[in-house]
Design an enzyme around this catalytic site. Structure first.
Site, PDB file in Angstrom:
ATOM      1  N   SER A  86       6.657   9.578 -10.404  1.00 34.58           N
ATOM      2  CA  SER A  86       5.429  10.277  -9.784  1.00 34.58           C
ATOM      3  C   SER A  86       5.849  11.736  -9.035  1.00 34.58           C
ATOM      4  CB  SER A  86       4.640   9.519  -8.921  1.00 34.58           C
ATOM      5  OG  SER A  86       5.262   9.022  -7.713  1.00 34.58           O
TER       6      SER A  86
ATOM      7  N   TYR B  70      -5.091  -3.308  -1.034  1.00 34.88           N
ATOM      8  CA  TYR B  70      -3.951  -3.745  -1.812  1.00 34.88           C
ATOM      9  C   TYR B  70      -4.197  -5.122  -2.531  1.00 34.88           C
ATOM     10  CZ  TYR B  70       0.837  -4.753  -3.064  1.00 34.88           C
ATOM     11  OH  TYR B  70       2.169  -5.001  -3.846  1.00 34.88           O
TER      12      TYR B  70
ATOM     13  N   ALA C 216      -7.275  -6.589  -2.962  1.00 33.75           N
ATOM     14  CA  ALA C 216      -8.391  -6.131  -3.992  1.00 33.75           C
ATOM     15  C   ALA C 216      -7.857  -5.693  -5.206  1.00 33.75           C
ATOM     16  CB  ALA C 216      -9.470  -5.505  -3.330  1.00 33.75           C
TER      17      ALA C 216
ATOM     18  N   GLY D 287       6.563   3.777 -12.838  1.00 30.71           N
ATOM     19  CA  GLY D 287       7.202   3.728 -11.482  1.00 30.71           C
ATOM     20  C   GLY D 287       8.534   2.996 -11.405  1.00 30.71           C
ATOM     21  N   ALA D 288       9.481   3.508 -12.079  1.00 29.30           N
ATOM     22  CA  ALA D 288      10.922   3.055 -12.396  1.00 29.30           C
ATOM     23  C   ALA D 288      12.090   3.779 -11.657  1.00 29.30           C
ATOM     24  CB  ALA D 288      11.022   2.713 -13.660  1.00 29.30           C
ATOM     25  N   SER D 289      11.607   4.521 -10.672  1.00 26.92           N
ATOM     26  CA  SER D 289      12.670   5.506 -10.214  1.00 26.92           C
ATOM     27  C   SER D 289      13.477   4.428  -9.146  1.00 26.92           C
ATOM     28  CB  SER D 289      12.077   6.789  -9.583  1.00 26.92           C
ATOM     29  OG  SER D 289      11.138   6.349  -8.661  1.00 26.92           O
ATOM     30  N   ARG D 290      12.876   3.711  -8.772  1.00 22.62           N
ATOM     31  CA  ARG D 290      13.731   2.819  -7.546  1.00 22.62           C
ATOM     32  C   ARG D 290      12.870   1.558  -7.653  1.00 22.62           C
ATOM     33  NH1 ARG D 290      10.720   4.808  -1.975  1.00 22.62           N
ATOM     34  NH2 ARG D 290       8.995   3.429  -2.194  1.00 22.62           N
TER      35      ARG D 290
ATOM     36  N   ASN E 234       3.939  -1.289 -13.413  1.00 21.90           N
ATOM     37  CA  ASN E 234       4.665  -1.806 -12.480  1.00 21.90           C
ATOM     38  C   ASN E 234       4.244  -0.734 -11.013  1.00 21.90           C
ATOM     39  OD1 ASN E 234       7.229  -2.703 -10.652  1.00 21.90           O
ATOM     40  ND2 ASN E 234       7.402  -0.364 -10.784  1.00 21.90           N
TER      41      ASN E 234
ATOM     42  N   LYS F   2      -4.837  -6.021  -6.686  1.00 26.95           N
ATOM     43  CA  LYS F   2      -3.902  -6.940  -7.403  1.00 26.95           C
ATOM     44  C   LYS F   2      -4.738  -8.036  -8.070  1.00 26.95           C
ATOM     45  CE  LYS F   2      -0.067  -4.731  -6.411  1.00 26.95           C
ATOM     46  NZ  LYS F   2       0.793  -4.091  -7.670  1.00 26.95           N
TER      47      LYS F   2
HETATM   48  P1  NAD Z   1       8.618   0.999  -4.628  1.00 32.94           P
HETATM   49  O1  NAD Z   1       7.858   1.746  -3.616  1.00 32.94           O
HETATM   50  O2  NAD Z   1       9.801   0.587  -4.212  1.00 32.94           O
HETATM   51  O3  NAD Z   1       8.252   1.372  -5.891  1.00 32.94           O
HETATM   52  C1  NAD Z   1       6.948   1.760  -6.485  1.00 32.94           C
HETATM   53  C2  NAD Z   1       7.202   2.734  -7.726  1.00 32.94           C
HETATM   54  O4  NAD Z   1       5.969   3.271  -8.106  1.00 32.94           O
HETATM   55  C3  NAD Z   1       8.142   3.853  -7.355  1.00 32.94           C
HETATM   56  O5  NAD Z   1       8.894   4.448  -8.128  1.00 32.94           O
HETATM   57  C4  NAD Z   1       6.946   5.048  -7.242  1.00 32.94           C
HETATM   58  O6  NAD Z   1       7.426   6.296  -7.519  1.00 32.94           O
HETATM   59  C5  NAD Z   1       6.009   4.558  -8.139  1.00 32.94           C
HETATM   60  N1  NAD Z   1       4.751   5.065  -7.931  1.00 32.94           N
HETATM   61  C6  NAD Z   1       4.087   5.118  -7.117  1.00 32.94           C
HETATM   62  N2  NAD Z   1       2.636   5.748  -7.265  1.00 32.94           N
HETATM   63  C7  NAD Z   1       2.885   6.253  -8.370  1.00 32.94           C
HETATM   64  C8  NAD Z   1       1.870   6.910  -9.288  1.00 32.94           C
HETATM   65  N3  NAD Z   1       0.775   7.560  -8.875  1.00 32.94           N
HETATM   66  N4  NAD Z   1       2.389   7.291 -10.684  1.00 32.94           N
HETATM   67  C9  NAD Z   1       3.548   6.880 -10.939  1.00 32.94           C
HETATM   68  N5  NAD Z   1       4.353   5.990 -10.456  1.00 32.94           N
HETATM   69  C10 NAD Z   1       4.045   5.740  -9.172  1.00 32.94           C
HETATM   70  O7  NAD Z   1       7.983  -0.651  -4.709  1.00 32.94           O
HETATM   71  P2  NAD Z   1       8.194  -2.091  -5.421  1.00 32.94           P
HETATM   72  O8  NAD Z   1       8.643  -2.844  -4.215  1.00 32.94           O
HETATM   73  O9  NAD Z   1       9.569  -1.735  -6.143  1.00 32.94           O
HETATM   74  O10 NAD Z   1       6.839  -2.426  -6.035  1.00 32.94           O
HETATM   75  C11 NAD Z   1       6.712  -2.425  -7.464  1.00 32.94           C
HETATM   76  C12 NAD Z   1       5.582  -2.950  -7.722  1.00 32.94           C
HETATM   77  O11 NAD Z   1       5.771  -4.278  -7.220  1.00 32.94           O
HETATM   78  C13 NAD Z   1       4.261  -2.418  -7.232  1.00 32.94           C
HETATM   79  O12 NAD Z   1       3.257  -2.749  -8.062  1.00 32.94           O
HETATM   80  C14 NAD Z   1       4.140  -3.500  -5.932  1.00 32.94           C
HETATM   81  O13 NAD Z   1       2.868  -3.561  -5.670  1.00 32.94           O
HETATM   82  C15 NAD Z   1       4.606  -4.678  -6.377  1.00 32.94           C
HETATM   83  N6  NAD Z   1       5.062  -5.712  -5.615  1.00 32.94           N
HETATM   84  C16 NAD Z   1       5.853  -5.541  -4.721  1.00 32.94           C
HETATM   85  C17 NAD Z   1       6.295  -6.617  -3.901  1.00 32.94           C
HETATM   86  C18 NAD Z   1       7.370  -6.321  -2.806  1.00 32.94           C
HETATM   87  O14 NAD Z   1       7.620  -7.415  -1.873  1.00 32.94           O
HETATM   88  N7  NAD Z   1       8.174  -5.230  -2.847  1.00 32.94           N
HETATM   89  C19 NAD Z   1       5.649  -7.781  -3.681  1.00 32.94           C
HETATM   90  C20 NAD Z   1       4.553  -7.904  -4.655  1.00 32.94           C
HETATM   91  C21 NAD Z   1       4.351  -7.086  -5.598  1.00 32.94           C
END
Ligand code: NAD
Length: 248
Positions: free
Chosen positions: A38, A156, A158, A13-16, A91, A160
């Site tokens: 995805s 969410y 649960a 999930g590293a597109s963004r 991620n 994590k």
């Molecule tokens: P985001 O929504 O910007 O990025 C999530 C990424 O996951 C995207 O690239 C998306 O395409 C990918 N993704 C989603 N479903 C997928 C699937 N089925 N298969 C493959 N890729 C998939 O979110 P973010 O804020 O960058 O979060 C990244 C990670 O960090 C997540 O696990 C999130 O739960 C965790 N997190 C984020 C925060 C926050 O405050 N942003 C806090 C705690 C934990």
């Protein structure tokens, strides 16, 4: 020389967001980077080019983290394309927030599949290779709400919290083979995932953070580099917060 020179790393999930930031930081430290996304979008090629700008090998794979057979194929493809795999950052994650009263079974299952089952999928698929080479670092991105809980996020949190149990069990199962498994629990990080909450909610959250700011994706990526590198060779089975002091 970079801290991850010539290691091969997968970031899901590293597109963004945080995933993209981890991929870029890894590349800047000399790692070759495979990453997943995805949904097709025109930014993928740009991310690949940005990564290659660091003089490393980079490749994007369309792969659903929630699907076991897709993850199995993904690990095979990466090993063929790159010759090895040493680091996995799980991620990929989603939210489908609602009070339990209004939460559908579908939204509960979806969040568990994408956030938690995904970690089983990649770990199980990569295990044989890791055991053979007697090395590997797996980094699971969880959340402080997996420790503390949060109203409206029972699915969410649960998912994590499940990551924490899985991480600790894997660390105990795989430690003797020099495979390390850790989790990073970010607090409030400014990404597109949190942007949707709106200014008022974000301001309220920020007030409660001792460092008085939201974290940046780079704050998480910096710890990822450390856990992926040999500098953390005596650290396994840990859940490490990156939260500006929000959770202690
Ligand atoms: P985001 O929504 O910007 O990025 C999530 C990424 O996951 C995207 O690239 C998306 O395409 C990918 N993704 C989603 N479903 C997928 C699937 N089925 N298969 C493959 N890729 C998939 O979110 P973010 O804020 O960058 O979060 C990244 C990670 O960090 C997540 O696990 C999130 O739960 C965790 N997190 C984020 C925060 C926050 O405050 N942003 C806090 C705690 C934990």
């Amino acid at each position: 020389m970079g801290q991850l020179e010539s290691k091969v790393a997968l970031v899901t999930g590293a597109s963004r967001g945080i995933g993209k930031s981890i991929a870029l930081k890894f590349a800047s430290e000399g790692a070759n980077v495979a990453f997943t996304y995805s949904r097709e979008n025109n930014q993928i090629e740009e991310v690949v080019k940005e990564l290659e700008g660091y003089g490393i090998k980079a490749k994007a794979y369309r792969s659903n983290a929630a699907d076991f057979s897709e993850c199995e194929q993904l690990i095979k493809d990466i090993t063929n394309d790159f010759g090895s795999l040493e680091v996995i950052v799980n991620n990929a994650g989603i939210t489908k927030d609602n009070l339990l009263m209004r939460m559908s079974e579908e939204d509960f299952d979806k969040v568990i599949s994408v956030n938690l089952k995904s970690v089983f999928n990649t770990t199980k698929s990569a295990l044989r290779g890791f055991l053979k080479s007697r090395k590997g670092s797996i980094i699971n991105i969880s959340s402080v709400v997996g420790v503390n809980g949060n109203p409206g996020q029972s699915n969410y949190s649960a998912s994590k919290a499940g990551i924490h149990g899985f991480t600790k069990s894997m660390a105990k199962e795989l430690g003797s083979r020099n495979i390390r498994v850790n989790a990073i629990a970010p607090g409030f990080i400014a990404t597109e995932m949190t942007e949707v909450l709106g200014e008022d909610v974000i301001e309220n959250w920020t007030k409660g953070i001792p460092l008085k700011r939201a974290g940046n994706p780079e704050d998480v990526a910096n710890l990822c580099v450390f856990l992926a590198s040999d500098n953390s060779s005596y650290i396994t089975g840990q859940v490490i917060n990156v939260c500006g002091g929000m959770s202690t």
